[in-house]
Design an enzyme around this catalytic site. Structure first.
Site, PDB file in Angstrom:
ATOM      1  N   GLY A  47     -23.071 -10.209  -4.986  1.00 40.44           N
ATOM      2  CA  GLY A  47     -23.290 -10.157  -3.543  1.00 40.44           C
ATOM      3  C   GLY A  47     -22.212 -10.969  -2.845  1.00 40.44           C
ATOM      4  O   GLY A  47     -21.053 -10.996  -3.284  1.00 40.44           O
ATOM      5  N   CYS A  48     -22.551 -11.628  -1.759  1.00 40.52           N
ATOM      6  CA  CYS A  48     -21.580 -12.421  -0.999  1.00 40.52           C
ATOM      7  C   CYS A  48     -20.920 -13.452  -1.907  1.00 40.52           C
ATOM      8  O   CYS A  48     -21.592 -14.253  -2.558  1.00 40.52           O
ATOM      9  CB  CYS A  48     -22.278 -13.116   0.178  1.00 40.52           C
TER      10      CYS A  48
END
Length: 446
Positions: A47-48
């Site tokens: 993800g991020c």
């Protein structure tokens, strides 16, 4: 033939859009940069990459973590082009596989095994969410392991199998992580590197399922995957039946989270408030309770009423008064809020505790911290509860020039709420009169 031409034109348009943007020069994976002959690397998508970089850099034996992009069809692109391409993909206006936000984890195999690195990868994000991670939605946020040799591929698949069984035992769904050879790796822009060190209060995906990876050699690994019973303490999913159904605060934290440790130190470890509170590192709501939306940062403090989220406070960086103000707006009546947060004043002779004479203490209605004792209360004939001495350190004094008067305002030291004013016409031994709004005091009898 027409379909082929249309598809080809679409791809050319996408590629042209990338070249029109300001591009970042694609660099080959820097396997020799900041490394030695003893180090190895693997590229992971969680993800991020801001939070992922911080999480994985905390592993002993990891020598470097770099944010980047990988797994897509394009080279020479940057952050904005990847976001633009994802938007076009979702609108069916583009073709071509997008990059995922990734981190390149460089580690010393003599100090940490690849299995341990992968174990932390599985634990520190939710690998069951497909093209998303929490509130971040899109194929650029997909979970991924990009290997560079056969041994890494074999171990990645083996750990996936182990963790899938652990997730299944805990009642969670199938893993969606893609495990593929590394291709088209691009180093991310400089402002993405060490982002949370540069921006301590910045966004950090919470991630994690709360399910521990059973490392080889652990007793739990020898006996099989971790069971729900083995996920003890704050890792275990909370049971709503064990909590206060009418009103309950749940602190969703994360392992190795400095902001969580700070919140525990400032707030949780000194908890005296009436509302019950519990902390967990499992990102699921208590069993049979519901969250209004996914969690995306740690800590996240959620107020549940009757098993449903009614409000949340996300993130913490030492701003105690902001947290208590948030909680105050959830607990206090509108009349109390006006006094506490707008320096209001209740009408004289209206406070329910005005004539309270029983032995006991008067506490902050939000934090529960003791402010005054009954033995210091006296009848000032003014219409407001009055005290000649507060508990040491419980209040703070501030100059107040409002309404054309010069006065000394009294605030609660623990929550910062407005209480009243202090005057010099009180009885001995202090000769002070702390004139306090009774509606922002809670009385607890001995």
């Amino acid at each position: 033939m027409k379909t082929i031409i249309v598809a080809t034109l679409s791809l050319l348009i996408v590629m042209a859009s990338f070249t029109m943007e300001k591009t970042v020069v694609s660099s080959p994976l820097k396997s020799n940069q900041n490394t030695s002959s003893k180090t190895d690397y693997i590229v992971l998508g969680m993800g991020c990459f801001w939070g992922a970089e911080k999480r994985m850099s905390e592993i002993a034996g990891v020598t470097d973590v770099e944010s980047g992009y990988a797994g897509g069809d394009f080279s020479g692109v940057g952050y904005q082009q990847i976001l633009n391409h994802e938007k076009a993909l979702r609108a069916d206006k583009a073709t071509g596989r997008n990059h995922a936000e990734v981190i390149k984890v460089t580690f010393d195999p003599e100090k940490v095994t690849l299995e341990t690195v992968l174990a932390k990868f599985w634990e520190n994000h939710n690998p069951t969410q497909g093209d998303r991670q929490g509130n971040d939605i899109g194929s650029n946020y997909r979970s991924a392991i990009y290997y560079h040799d056969a041994a890494q591929k074999e171990l990645a698949l083996a750990t996936q199998k182990v963790y899938q069984q652990a997730l299944k035992t805990a009642g969670l769904g199938p893993i969606t992580t893609e495990i593929l050879p590394l291709r088209n790796y691009i180093t991310a822009e400089e402002y993405h590197q060490d982002y949370l060190k540069k921006n301590p209060s910045g966004y950090c995906g919470l991630g994690g399922t709360g399910v521990k990876y059973p490392i080889s050699g652990d007793k739990t690994a020898q006996d099989g995957p971790l069971s729900s019973e083995a996920m003890t303490g704050r890792q275990k999913m909370l049971n709503g039946k064990d909590l206060n159904f009418p009103q309950q605060l749940v602190i969703f934290e994360a392992e190795n989270c400095e902001f969580c440790k700070l919140f525990d130190k400032d707030i949780l470890n000194r908890w005296q408030a009436e509302v019950p509170v519990i902390a967990t590192i499992n990102t699921n709501p208590p069993a049979d309770w519901t969250l209004e939306k996914p969690l995306f940062a740690a800590p996240t403090i959620v107020l549940f009423r009757n098993g449903k989220e009614v409000s949340r406070y996300t993130g913490y960086n030492g701003e105690q008064s902001n947290f208590w103000k948030w909680l105050g707006f959830q607990l206090l009546s509108p009349e109390q809020q006006k006094i506490a947060f707008e320096q209001g004043t209740e009408p004289p002779f209206t406070a329910t505790i005005l004539d309270e004479k029983r032995p006991g203490k008067f506490v902050d209605p939000i934090t529960g911290a003791t402010l005054f004792l009954s033995k210091t209360k006296f009848d000032s004939k003014t219409g407001w509860p009055s005290f000649f001495d507060p508990i040491e350190g419980s209040v703070t004094l501030h100059e107040d020039n409002s309404h054309g008067m010069k006065r000394i305002e009294v605030r609660s030291a623990s929550s910062g709420i407005h209480l009243g004013h202090v005057f010099t016409d009180g009885p001995p031994p202090s000769f002070k009169r702390y004139c306090i709004n009774g509606n922002v005091l809670k009385f607890i009898p001995d």
